[in-house]
Scaffold this active site. Sequence first.
Site, PDB file in Angstrom:
ATOM      1  N   CYS A 280     -12.162   1.412  -9.248  1.00 52.93           N
ATOM      2  CA  CYS A 280     -13.186   2.233  -8.730  1.00 52.93           C
ATOM      3  C   CYS A 280     -14.443   1.633  -8.952  1.00 52.93           C
ATOM      4  O   CYS A 280     -14.611   1.304 -10.342  1.00 52.93           O
ATOM      5  CB  CYS A 280     -13.089   3.801  -9.510  1.00 52.93           C
ATOM      6  SG  CYS A 280     -14.619   4.617  -9.248  1.00 52.93           S
TER       7      CYS A 280
ATOM      8  N   CYS B 269     -17.632  -0.994  -3.419  1.00 53.99           N
ATOM      9  CA  CYS B 269     -16.932   0.462  -3.465  1.00 53.99           C
ATOM     10  C   CYS B 269     -15.674   0.081  -2.932  1.00 53.99           C
ATOM     11  O   CYS B 269     -15.537  -0.338  -1.857  1.00 53.99           O
ATOM     12  CB  CYS B 269     -17.725   1.793  -2.578  1.00 53.99           C
ATOM     13  SG  CYS B 269     -17.029   3.088  -2.691  1.00 53.99           S
TER      14      CYS B 269
END
Length: 260
Positions: free
Chosen positions: A62, A174
Amino acid sequence: GLGGLTVTKEIIKLLPNENIVYFGDTGRVPYGTRSMEIIRRYAREDEALLMKHDVKLIVAACGTVSSVAADTGGELPVPFIEVVSHSVDAAVRATKNRKIGVLATAVTIHSGAHRRQILKALPDAVVVESSGTLLVPLVEEGWTDASDPVVRETLRRYLKPMTDAGVDTLILGCTHFPVLAGVIGDILGDGVTLINMGVAAANAVKHKLESANMLNTDGKEGQHRFYVSDKPQSFKKTAAILLGEEIDDSSVEKVCTDGI
């Protein structure tokens, strides 16, 4: 949450014999809009849950966690890989004009993690950042078609600072964004190198396991287990988009994050 599946995809591709335990915190996403204090608490809880499965290495798949809570990995008894530093290394190696773009969530951009690390390696670099807030829900809705005018116009607006600045390298900051790499590449053109954090992280995992003599060498195909904190069915639908393959019902299990 879900974006980490693009990292998982690259790890499976590079290390097909490794067994993988994936935790998607679907009940508490998105992390990208949370405060730094909450993200750090969630990161520690997520790591504790994974440690219960006797893992030999943990990947923070993440960009947000890697940007603001990577230091929590130093508290673990196993090696820890985050996705920011490895993607920065790849970008620094790739750039020729020293103009590097970062497309990420608002919290990741606000943390300044990519900018600090890029400028540490290349003090004269130009770093252009853009927070693609609307891109995560687009991906999770399956709106990823390059011919979709909504997808193209949304990306065009987020990428305008990159095109205006003439970046030659873009970090997809991302883990949802690699799914949009085709249309992003189309908008930016062939002269811009896209850095997939999943590829960078997978290479780091391989190097870490090799150097520690921890690679699985039994020759068997790895087993993959997926744990989520809410709605396994919704997870399966999005996983097919991000992982690139269907996940069997028996491989997905809902777990409770309370009291970890």
